[in-house]
Scaffold this motif. Sequence first.
Motif, PDB file in Angstrom:
ATOM      1  N   VAL A 228      -0.557 -13.942  -6.214  1.00 56.77           N
ATOM      2  CA  VAL A 228       1.063 -13.427  -6.791  1.00 56.77           C
ATOM      3  C   VAL A 228       1.931 -12.364  -5.449  1.00 56.77           C
ATOM      4  CG1 VAL A 228       1.561 -11.448  -8.270  1.00 56.77           C
ATOM      5  CG2 VAL A 228       0.297 -13.585  -9.157  1.00 56.77           C
ATOM      6  N   PHE A 229       0.399 -12.122  -4.685  1.00 56.92           N
ATOM      7  CA  PHE A 229       0.325 -10.411  -3.977  1.00 56.92           C
ATOM      8  C   PHE A 229       0.675 -11.290  -2.422  1.00 56.92           C
ATOM      9  CE2 PHE A 229      -1.978  -8.902  -6.894  1.00 56.92           C
ATOM     10  CZ  PHE A 229      -1.210  -7.817  -7.662  1.00 56.92           C
ATOM     11  N   LYS A 230       1.815 -10.916  -1.756  1.00 58.93           N
ATOM     12  CA  LYS A 230       2.142 -11.547  -0.418  1.00 58.93           C
ATOM     13  C   LYS A 230       1.471 -10.427   0.874  1.00 58.93           C
ATOM     14  CE  LYS A 230       5.839 -13.811  -1.875  1.00 58.93           C
ATOM     15  NZ  LYS A 230       7.564 -14.029  -1.078  1.00 58.93           N
ATOM     16  N   LEU A 231       0.073 -10.718   0.926  1.00 55.05           N
ATOM     17  CA  LEU A 231      -0.255  -9.629   2.598  1.00 55.05           C
ATOM     18  C   LEU A 231       0.480 -10.278   3.789  1.00 55.05           C
ATOM     19  CD1 LEU A 231      -3.500 -10.248   1.076  1.00 55.05           C
ATOM     20  CD2 LEU A 231      -2.003  -8.441  -0.052  1.00 55.05           C
ATOM     21  N   SER A 232       0.541  -9.525   4.615  1.00 53.34           N
ATOM     22  CA  SER A 232       0.227  -9.234   6.093  1.00 53.34           C
ATOM     23  C   SER A 232      -0.775  -9.018   6.868  1.00 53.34           C
ATOM     24  CB  SER A 232       1.453  -8.996   6.648  1.00 53.34           C
ATOM     25  OG  SER A 232       2.434  -9.391   5.496  1.00 53.34           O
ATOM     26  N   HIS A 233      -0.951 -10.524   7.539  1.00 50.90           N
ATOM     27  CA  HIS A 233      -2.205  -9.620   8.871  1.00 50.90           C
ATOM     28  C   HIS A 233      -2.248  -9.752  10.166  1.00 50.90           C
ATOM     29  CE1 HIS A 233      -6.308 -10.247  10.805  1.00 50.90           C
ATOM     30  NE2 HIS A 233      -6.937  -9.814   9.125  1.00 50.90           N
ATOM     31  N   GLU A 234      -2.399  -9.032  10.552  1.00 52.51           N
ATOM     32  CA  GLU A 234      -1.844  -8.457  12.344  1.00 52.51           C
ATOM     33  C   GLU A 234      -2.897  -6.947  12.524  1.00 52.51           C
ATOM     34  OE1 GLU A 234       1.307  -7.407  14.083  1.00 52.51           O
ATOM     35  OE2 GLU A 234       2.555  -8.362  11.952  1.00 52.51           O
ATOM     36  N   ASN A 235      -2.824  -7.499  13.950  1.00 53.08           N
ATOM     37  CA  ASN A 235      -4.728  -6.705  14.232  1.00 53.08           C
ATOM     38  C   ASN A 235      -5.628  -6.191  13.898  1.00 53.08           C
ATOM     39  OD1 ASN A 235      -2.667  -6.775  16.677  1.00 53.08           O
ATOM     40  ND2 ASN A 235      -1.364  -4.706  15.638  1.00 53.08           N
ATOM     41  N   GLY A 236      -6.150  -7.377  13.406  1.00 51.56           N
ATOM     42  CA  GLY A 236      -6.952  -6.737  12.478  1.00 51.56           C
ATOM     43  C   GLY A 236      -7.664  -6.693  11.406  1.00 51.56           C
ATOM     44  N   ARG A 237      -6.557  -6.059  10.196  1.00 47.50           N
ATOM     45  CA  ARG A 237      -6.438  -5.861   9.324  1.00 47.50           C
ATOM     46  C   ARG A 237      -5.419  -6.545   8.082  1.00 47.50           C
ATOM     47  NH1 ARG A 237      -3.853   0.608   9.044  1.00 47.50           N
ATOM     48  NH2 ARG A 237      -2.198   0.185  10.429  1.00 47.50           N
ATOM     49  N   ALA A 238      -4.955  -6.491   6.877  1.00 48.42           N
ATOM     50  CA  ALA A 238      -4.521  -7.202   6.248  1.00 48.42           C
ATOM     51  C   ALA A 238      -3.815  -5.972   5.099  1.00 48.42           C
ATOM     52  CB  ALA A 238      -5.389  -8.060   5.215  1.00 48.42           C
ATOM     53  N   LEU A 239      -2.287  -5.834   5.062  1.00 50.68           N
ATOM     54  CA  LEU A 239      -1.868  -4.892   4.577  1.00 50.68           C
ATOM     55  C   LEU A 239      -1.055  -6.198   3.593  1.00 50.68           C
ATOM     56  CD1 LEU A 239      -0.352  -3.118   7.496  1.00 50.68           C
ATOM     57  CD2 LEU A 239      -2.256  -2.693   6.843  1.00 50.68           C
ATOM     58  N   LEU A 240      -0.669  -4.903   1.806  1.00 47.48           N
ATOM     59  CA  LEU A 240       0.203  -5.448   0.858  1.00 47.48           C
ATOM     60  C   LEU A 240       1.483  -4.711   1.439  1.00 47.48           C
ATOM     61  CD1 LEU A 240      -0.553  -5.745  -2.401  1.00 47.48           C
ATOM     62  CD2 LEU A 240       1.694  -5.058  -1.924  1.00 47.48           C
ATOM     63  N   ARG A 241       2.312  -5.115   2.058  1.00 44.83           N
ATOM     64  CA  ARG A 241       3.937  -4.383   2.036  1.00 44.83           C
ATOM     65  C   ARG A 241       4.849  -4.138   0.975  1.00 44.83           C
ATOM     66  NH1 ARG A 241       4.061  -3.033   7.270  1.00 44.83           N
ATOM     67  NH2 ARG A 241       2.405  -4.563   8.696  1.00 44.83           N
ATOM     68  N   PHE A 242       4.913  -2.836  -0.112  1.00 43.31           N
ATOM     69  CA  PHE A 242       5.500  -2.773  -0.882  1.00 43.31           C
ATOM     70  C   PHE A 242       7.572  -3.758  -0.460  1.00 43.31           C
ATOM     71  CE2 PHE A 242       2.966   0.608  -2.030  1.00 43.31           C
ATOM     72  CZ  PHE A 242       2.722  -0.186  -3.551  1.00 43.31           C
ATOM     73  N   SER A 243       7.729  -3.859   0.673  1.00 41.57           N
ATOM     74  CA  SER A 243       8.622  -4.262   1.332  1.00 41.57           C
ATOM     75  C   SER A 243       8.859  -5.782   0.647  1.00 41.57           C
ATOM     76  CB  SER A 243       9.086  -4.139   2.574  1.00 41.57           C
ATOM     77  OG  SER A 243       8.291  -4.625   3.123  1.00 41.57           O
ATOM     78  N   GLU A 244       6.779  -6.599   1.255  1.00 40.17           N
ATOM     79  CA  GLU A 244       7.331  -8.315   0.685  1.00 40.17           C
ATOM     80  C   GLU A 244       7.061  -8.387  -0.599  1.00 40.17           C
ATOM     81  OE1 GLU A 244       4.246  -8.848   3.451  1.00 40.17           O
ATOM     82  OE2 GLU A 244       5.642  -8.880   5.331  1.00 40.17           O
ATOM     83  N   ASN A 245       6.423  -7.082  -1.465  1.00 39.60           N
ATOM     84  CA  ASN A 245       6.536  -8.016  -2.651  1.00 39.60           C
ATOM     85  C   ASN A 245       6.915  -6.327  -3.803  1.00 39.60           C
ATOM     86  OD1 ASN A 245       3.457  -8.750  -2.929  1.00 39.60           O
ATOM     87  ND2 ASN A 245       3.486  -7.831  -1.379  1.00 39.60           N
ATOM     88  N   LEU A 246       8.602  -6.517  -3.417  1.00 41.91           N
ATOM     89  CA  LEU A 246       9.582  -5.442  -4.297  1.00 41.91           C
ATOM     90  C   LEU A 246       9.627  -5.705  -5.917  1.00 41.91           C
ATOM     91  CD1 LEU A 246      12.589  -5.974  -2.247  1.00 41.91           C
ATOM     92  CD2 LEU A 246      11.518  -4.182  -2.108  1.00 41.91           C
ATOM     93  N   TRP A 247       8.511  -6.435  -6.119  1.00 42.88           N
ATOM     94  CA  TRP A 247       8.351  -6.236  -7.419  1.00 42.88           C
ATOM     95  C   TRP A 247       7.274  -5.302  -8.234  1.00 42.88           C
ATOM     96  CZ3 TRP A 247       3.733  -7.396  -9.837  1.00 42.88           C
ATOM     97  CH2 TRP A 247       2.414  -7.632  -9.292  1.00 42.88           C
ATOM     98  N   ILE A 248       7.044  -4.854  -7.535  1.00 43.49           N
ATOM     99  CA  ILE A 248       5.606  -3.843  -7.603  1.00 43.49           C
ATOM    100  C   ILE A 248       5.647  -2.765  -8.416  1.00 43.49           C
ATOM    101  CG2 ILE A 248       3.852  -2.263  -7.233  1.00 43.49           C
ATOM    102  CD1 ILE A 248       2.666  -5.103  -5.947  1.00 43.49           C
TER     103      ILE A 248
END
Length: 274
Positions: A228-248
């Motif tokens: 369900v949750f789309k994550l982006s992993h860069e520079n050693g950490r994973a982020l849940l960006r709300f722009s990629e999960n607008l349903w939240i």
Amino acid sequence: MGKYRKYRRPKRAPERRSGRPLLALGVSLSILYALLAAYGYVPIGGELFDLSVDGARVVNVTLYRVAYIAPTGNRSYVVELQLGESVEDFVIPAGEEGRRAVLGESRLVRVDQEVVQPRLKVFDDGVGIPYPGPPINTSRIGRYEDFILPHYPLELYFVFTVQLCNLSVRVEPAGASVTRARLLYVDREDGEEVEKELPCAGGSCSGSLEGVCVRSYRVALDLVLFGVFKLSHENGRALLRFSENLWIPSAMFVATAASLYLVHKRSRQRTKPA
């Protein structure tokens, strides 16, 4: 004297103004959710994937500059570099006193040890004097060391840079599935970052750089957690960006709007005259 009555200005019914604070609150929260959708994120911890990186560690030895601090007698000089098990030669051409020349001559020397120390010899009339250079930690890709070697009538300026050649990368899913993988690397000094897509198949992504030596690299991943949750992993950490999960933020807005509507409706029912 006649009697008179004091008349008070009738108060407005509470129900006429009770909706104003709720309306202001709703507008403020709408703006907050819009900003959250555009710029908000939440860091996600835990082991989400397994990353393996392999390649040949090398030291890029560059004789960058030479200064002629005395007459060379129209002679050239040979500098022998010993690094690990390898031996490389640099030829210094004759030059005029007081002159500086940028040579930029480089050698790629493969190393197996984690820490190596270069040794330099300048051959003058068949006599080689060893000079120890700075210890180099080959596990730190992109790390460089400067070294100035004064040897009459020369002053030599060396640069040692750790690089990784024939890089291969493989990403295996662990706590999250991998949907996209990219390798971003820099292969030369002051060079721009180059992006290479890593093909994905069967849940894993892999790729390699043949014939390329990199000074720095990083891996960027797109992940899906719990399907369900789309994550982006860069520079050693994973982020849940709300722009990629607008349903939240959309669900938060709907829930807030429904709650404010119910509060307003109950407030009107309580203040309605019997």
